[in-house]
Design a protein around this motif. Structure first.
Motif, short mmCIF file in Angstrom:
data_model
loop_
_atom_site.label_atom_id
_atom_site.label_comp_id
_atom_site.label_asym_id
_atom_site.label_seq_id
_atom_site.Cartn_x
_atom_site.Cartn_y
_atom_site.Cartn_z
N PRO A 255 0.87 -1.60 -0.30
CA PRO A 255 0.18 0.11 -0.05
C PRO A 255 0.95 1.01 0.06
O PRO A 255 2.21 1.66 0.53
CB PRO A 255 -1.04 -0.17 1.14
N ALA A 256 0.07 2.57 0.01
CA ALA A 256 0.79 3.79 -0.28
C ALA A 256 1.92 4.09 0.83
O ALA A 256 1.29 3.71 2.77
CB ALA A 256 0.00 5.34 -0.31
N PRO A 257 2.97 4.35 1.03
CA PRO A 257 4.01 4.32 1.89
C PRO A 257 3.70 5.43 2.78
O PRO A 257 3.86 6.18 4.37
CB PRO A 257 5.42 4.89 1.21
N ALA A 258 2.46 6.48 2.59
CA ALA A 258 1.92 7.38 3.47
C ALA A 258 0.74 7.64 2.86
O ALA A 258 0.16 7.55 2.18
CB ALA A 258 2.67 8.44 2.74
N PRO A 259 -0.11 8.58 4.14
CA PRO A 259 -1.28 8.76 3.14
C PRO A 259 -1.47 9.81 2.00
O PRO A 259 -2.93 9.49 1.58
CB PRO A 259 -1.89 9.96 5.04
N THR A 260 -0.91 9.83 1.76
CA THR A 260 -1.10 11.36 0.92
C THR A 260 0.45 11.03 -0.72
O THR A 260 0.03 11.46 -0.74
CB THR A 260 -1.35 12.74 1.28
N SER A 267 -5.66 2.94 -7.29
CA SER A 267 -5.04 1.63 -6.53
C SER A 267 -5.39 0.90 -5.69
O SER A 267 -5.77 1.35 -4.87
CB SER A 267 -3.47 2.51 -5.30
N VAL A 268 -5.12 -0.20 -5.93
CA VAL A 268 -6.49 -1.27 -5.03
C VAL A 268 -5.04 -2.38 -5.22
O VAL A 268 -5.00 -3.00 -6.02
CB VAL A 268 -7.78 -1.92 -6.07
N PRO A 269 -5.49 -3.61 -3.87
CA PRO A 269 -4.57 -4.43 -3.33
C PRO A 269 -4.78 -5.33 -4.44
O PRO A 269 -3.76 -6.70 -5.04
CB PRO A 269 -5.12 -4.56 -1.99
N VAL A 270 -5.98 -5.54 -5.18
CA VAL A 270 -6.35 -7.14 -5.96
C VAL A 270 -7.17 -6.47 -6.84
O VAL A 270 -8.04 -5.35 -6.68
CB VAL A 270 -7.16 -7.79 -5.36
N PRO A 271 -7.08 -6.82 -7.68
CA PRO A 271 -7.49 -6.23 -9.49
C PRO A 271 -9.27 -5.98 -9.18
O PRO A 271 -10.37 -7.21 -8.47
CB PRO A 271 -7.24 -7.06 -10.29
#
Length: 338
Positions: A255-260, A267-271
């Motif tokens: 996931p994103a390394p920081a909130p913004t 951006s989704v973890p699974v398709p």
């Protein structure tokens, strides 16, 4: 009769129906007209929330009622109340009504482990969220349930659209990359290795589905998405190509390394990839445009909205409301520096 005719999908659908030989009445709150429509398109003005005004606009009736802006069960009841004057309907719904086999859906995605894991591809037989008033998804599910139940009185094609794109969008995901390019940001962080896939749905392809469904009335639910599902990195590259920009993708596993930082609107973890087999079978559907082919007009529209230094939050308030600060360059620079 097209309700919501001057919205993002409506503008294209009205033109497609008129060119297909239909006598089209374009209904909107302000009674506007799009410059691309044939002259014979009639324009009417009514607030769809006003039952009496909508009934008056429909008058003696229509063969097909196309509804772009139906959001809840009250709108379904509004439409079925007009069933004696309407031959069939085509109504826009959303893939957000789906939930996975563990009960996860778009409403649970912010919870730890809450993002849904759908089958690939995702078919219309997948279960949906319980109807209710708590969210956009549950209200769309309520809309669907009531229209499906009334299919014998008002045959309705429900189109579950994916991530809608094209000109006149109030929440254009492409803004994420277009504005960065305009601002001279030549490095961008992409979560999940830039490999996320969230099925896009171009307005031209949705309009083609509407055109086909209008000519083939039936009680059915169909996915409405593009023929391709590019990754986030591929979307970024395609936008760069249109804008004549070279940029570097900094790929982050997970996931994103920081909130913004690095959390794009795709951006989704699974398709999330939908199956269009049913539309091909039911309507003889064939897509009319691929994602990259539509980008030039989308990007041009965004650039016009941002012209003369206009603040993106003023140009796209719903985008800011939905996604927060997409352009926290200070946070990005701090992360790069670290």
């Amino acid at each position: 009769m097209v309700i919501g005719a001057t919205g993002q999908i409506g503008r294209v659908a009205v033109g497609a129906l008129a060119r297909d030989g239909w006598e089209v009445t374009a209904l909107s709150t302000r009674g506007g007209r799009d410059e691309s429509w044939p002259e014979e398109v009639r324009v009417a003005r009514a607030d769809r929330a006003d039952d009496a005004a909508l009934a008056e606009a429909i008058g003696d009736g229509c063969d097909v009622l196309v509804d772009m802006v139906a959001y809840g069960p009250e709108h379904a009841r509004q439409l079925t109340g007009l069933a004696d004057r309407v031959g069939s309907a085509v109504v826009i719904s959303s893939v957000s009504v789906y939930e996975d086999d563990k009960g996860r859906n778009f409403d649970t995605q912010a919870e730890p482990g809450g993002f849904p894991e759908y089958p690939v591809p995702l078919g219309e037989e997948q279960r949906t969220v319980r109807p209710g008033e708590s969210s956009y998804s549950t209200r769309k599910a309520g809309l669907e349930r009531e229209l499906i139940a009334a299919g014998d009185r008002l045959p309705t094609t429900l189109l579950r659209a994916g991530a809608i794109h094209g000109p006149h969008c109030r929440t254009p995901r492409e803004l994420y990359f277009v504005k960065r390019n305009l601002d001279g940001r030549r490095r961008r962080v992409l979560a999940y290795g830039g490999a996320s896939r969230f099925h896009p749905a171009g307005v031209r392809n949705i309009a083609e589905l509407i055109r086909l469904a209008a000519a083939r009335p039936g009680a059915r639910v169909l996915n409405a998405v593009d023929p391709d599902t590019p990754t986030v990195a591929e979307i970024a590259a395609a936008i760069d190509a249109v804008m004549g920009v070279e940029a570097e993708d900094v790929l982050v596993d997970g996931p994103a390394p920081a909130p913004t930082v690095g959390d794009t609107p795709w951006s989704v973890p699974v398709p999330v990839i939908c199956d269009m087999t049913a539309a091909e079978r039911e309507l003889g559907y064939r897509p009319v445009a691929r994602y990259a082919e539509t980008l030039p007009e989308t990007i041009a529209w965004i650039e016009r909205r941002l012209a003369d230094g206009r603040d993106w939050r003023e140009a796209y308030p719903k985008m800011f409301q939905a996604y927060g600060d997409l352009f926290d360059y200070a946070a990005e620079d701090a992360w790069f520096g670290a």
